[in-house]
Scaffold this motif. Structure first.
Motif, PDB file in Angstrom:
ATOM      1  N   SER A   6      54.888  16.009  33.739  1.00 60.94           N
ATOM      2  CA  SER A   6      53.433  15.369  33.423  1.00 60.94           C
ATOM      3  C   SER A   6      52.876  15.036  34.703  1.00 60.94           C
ATOM      4  CB  SER A   6      53.992  14.058  32.809  1.00 60.94           C
ATOM      5  OG  SER A   6      54.610  13.155  33.860  1.00 60.94           O
ATOM      6  N   ALA A   7      51.608  14.795  34.454  1.00 64.28           N
ATOM      7  CA  ALA A   7      50.720  14.481  35.563  1.00 64.28           C
ATOM      8  C   ALA A   7      51.269  13.282  36.535  1.00 64.28           C
ATOM      9  CB  ALA A   7      49.520  14.495  35.265  1.00 64.28           C
ATOM     10  N   LEU A   8      51.737  12.228  35.762  1.00 66.66           N
ATOM     11  CA  LEU A   8      52.337  11.068  36.614  1.00 66.66           C
ATOM     12  C   LEU A   8      53.479  11.471  37.320  1.00 66.66           C
ATOM     13  CD1 LEU A   8      52.371   8.085  37.045  1.00 66.66           C
ATOM     14  CD2 LEU A   8      53.768   7.845  34.873  1.00 66.66           C
ATOM     15  N   LYS A   9      54.626  12.423  36.695  1.00 64.19           N
ATOM     16  CA  LYS A   9      55.696  12.890  37.565  1.00 64.19           C
ATOM     17  C   LYS A   9      55.378  13.744  38.799  1.00 64.19           C
ATOM     18  CE  LYS A   9      59.099  12.463  33.930  1.00 64.19           C
ATOM     19  NZ  LYS A   9      60.111  13.135  33.131  1.00 64.19           N
ATOM     20  N   TYR A  10      54.120  14.458  38.597  1.00 62.16           N
ATOM     21  CA  TYR A  10      53.752  15.471  39.803  1.00 62.16           C
ATOM     22  C   TYR A  10      53.363  14.605  40.769  1.00 62.16           C
ATOM     23  CZ  TYR A  10      51.531  19.136  42.229  1.00 62.16           C
ATOM     24  OH  TYR A  10      51.427  19.993  43.095  1.00 62.16           O
ATOM     25  N   ALA A  11      52.386  13.612  40.304  1.00 61.95           N
ATOM     26  CA  ALA A  11      51.836  12.732  41.287  1.00 61.95           C
ATOM     27  C   ALA A  11      52.819  12.075  42.319  1.00 61.95           C
ATOM     28  CB  ALA A  11      50.930  11.780  40.799  1.00 61.95           C
ATOM     29  N   LYS A  12      53.873  11.677  41.564  1.00 62.79           N
ATOM     30  CA  LYS A  12      54.996  10.938  42.426  1.00 62.79           C
ATOM     31  C   LYS A  12      55.733  12.138  43.219  1.00 62.79           C
ATOM     32  CE  LYS A  12      55.925   7.304  39.163  1.00 62.79           C
ATOM     33  NZ  LYS A  12      56.862   6.679  38.214  1.00 62.79           N
ATOM     34  N   TYR A  13      55.938  13.425  42.675  1.00 60.94           N
ATOM     35  CA  TYR A  13      56.481  14.565  43.340  1.00 60.94           C
ATOM     36  C   TYR A  13      55.686  15.005  44.659  1.00 60.94           C
ATOM     37  CZ  TYR A  13      57.383  19.404  43.945  1.00 60.94           C
ATOM     38  OH  TYR A  13      57.709  20.966  44.305  1.00 60.94           O
ATOM     39  N   CYS A  14      54.445  15.050  44.484  1.00 59.43           N
ATOM     40  CA  CYS A  14      53.896  15.587  45.731  1.00 59.43           C
ATOM     41  C   CYS A  14      52.875  14.126  46.544  1.00 59.43           C
ATOM     42  CB  CYS A  14      52.731  16.459  45.178  1.00 59.43           C
ATOM     43  SG  CYS A  14      51.166  15.883  44.154  1.00 59.43           S
ATOM     44  N   GLY A  15      53.172  13.244  45.934  1.00 58.99           N
ATOM     45  CA  GLY A  15      52.769  11.909  46.766  1.00 58.99           C
ATOM     46  C   GLY A  15      50.982  11.598  46.811  1.00 58.99           C
ATOM     47  N   LEU A  16      50.649  12.212  45.660  1.00 54.76           N
ATOM     48  CA  LEU A  16      49.190  11.859  45.435  1.00 54.76           C
ATOM     49  C   LEU A  16      48.951  10.856  44.544  1.00 54.76           C
ATOM     50  CD1 LEU A  16      47.819  15.799  45.119  1.00 54.76           C
ATOM     51  CD2 LEU A  16      47.596  14.080  47.141  1.00 54.76           C
ATOM     52  N   PRO A  17      47.821  10.211  44.478  1.00 54.99           N
ATOM     53  CA  PRO A  17      47.439   9.256  43.489  1.00 54.99           C
ATOM     54  C   PRO A  17      47.352   9.895  42.022  1.00 54.99           C
ATOM     55  CG  PRO A  17      45.885   8.897  45.647  1.00 54.99           C
ATOM     56  CD  PRO A  17      46.855  10.233  45.711  1.00 54.99           C
ATOM     57  N   TYR A  18      47.884   9.218  41.003  1.00 60.71           N
ATOM     58  CA  TYR A  18      47.836   9.703  39.684  1.00 60.71           C
ATOM     59  C   TYR A  18      46.368   9.965  39.251  1.00 60.71           C
ATOM     60  CZ  TYR A  18      48.093   9.497  34.539  1.00 60.71           C
ATOM     61  OH  TYR A  18      48.046  10.018  33.241  1.00 60.71           O
ATOM     62  N   ASP A  19      45.515   9.291  39.661  1.00 60.33           N
ATOM     63  CA  ASP A  19      44.070   9.428  39.113  1.00 60.33           C
ATOM     64  C   ASP A  19      43.623  10.610  39.938  1.00 60.33           C
ATOM     65  OD1 ASP A  19      44.146   7.260  37.477  1.00 60.33           O
ATOM     66  OD2 ASP A  19      43.223   5.835  39.131  1.00 60.33           O
ATOM     67  N   LEU A  20      43.944  11.109  41.104  1.00 62.52           N
ATOM     68  CA  LEU A  20      43.417  11.996  41.651  1.00 62.52           C
ATOM     69  C   LEU A  20      44.062  13.358  41.022  1.00 62.52           C
ATOM     70  CD1 LEU A  20      41.956  13.278  44.145  1.00 62.52           C
ATOM     71  CD2 LEU A  20      43.846  13.134  45.357  1.00 62.52           C
ATOM     72  N   VAL A  21      45.163  13.507  40.675  1.00 65.04           N
ATOM     73  CA  VAL A  21      46.042  14.477  40.127  1.00 65.04           C
ATOM     74  C   VAL A  21      45.375  14.522  38.820  1.00 65.04           C
ATOM     75  CG1 VAL A  21      48.046  15.412  38.791  1.00 65.04           C
ATOM     76  CG2 VAL A  21      48.226  14.364  41.037  1.00 65.04           C
ATOM     77  N   LYS A  22      44.988  13.771  37.937  1.00 66.77           N
ATOM     78  CA  LYS A  22      44.196  13.699  36.619  1.00 66.77           C
ATOM     79  C   LYS A  22      42.590  14.596  37.107  1.00 66.77           C
ATOM     80  CE  LYS A  22      44.055  10.146  34.699  1.00 66.77           C
ATOM     81  NZ  LYS A  22      43.959   8.894  33.701  1.00 66.77           N
ATOM     82  N   GLN A  23      42.183  14.016  37.959  1.00 66.17           N
ATOM     83  CA  GLN A  23      40.982  14.705  38.296  1.00 66.17           C
ATOM     84  C   GLN A  23      40.994  16.020  38.535  1.00 66.17           C
ATOM     85  OE1 GLN A  23      38.860  12.124  41.445  1.00 66.17           O
ATOM     86  NE2 GLN A  23      36.987  13.914  41.621  1.00 66.17           N
TER      87      GLN A  23
END
Length: 79
Positions: A6-23
């Motif tokens: 999921s985008a949330l798990k990927y955000a945690k995995y790479c250290g980026l904010p969740y909103d930025l990953v979605k954007q």
């Protein structure tokens, strides 16, 4: 090949904010599968982010500002 996450798990995995990953997903910077949630394959997304970070930034155009005072009434009469 890594499993999609999921985008949330990927955000945690790479250290980026969740909103930025979605954007980035919405803009097509990070390739993803769209359904109810964004599903991202980390190996592909890491490569895409690396390529995105190494792109040359486009120079921004600056507007030339006039040093003369602006006369609203005069400009209104011209129109």
């Amino acid at each position: 090949m890594q499993k999609a996450m999921s985008a949330l798990k990927y955000a945690k995995y790479c250290g980026l904010p969740y909103d930025l990953v979605k954007q980035y997903c919405k803009q097509g910077i990070i390739p993803c599968f769209r359904g109810k949630n964004f599903l991202i394959r980390p190996d592909i997304a890491d490569k895409a982010l690396s390529e995105y970070e190494h792109q040359k930034p486009t120079p921004k155009k600056h507007l030339a500002l006039s040093t003369e005072p602006f006369n609203f009434d005069e400009e209104l009469r011209k129109a």
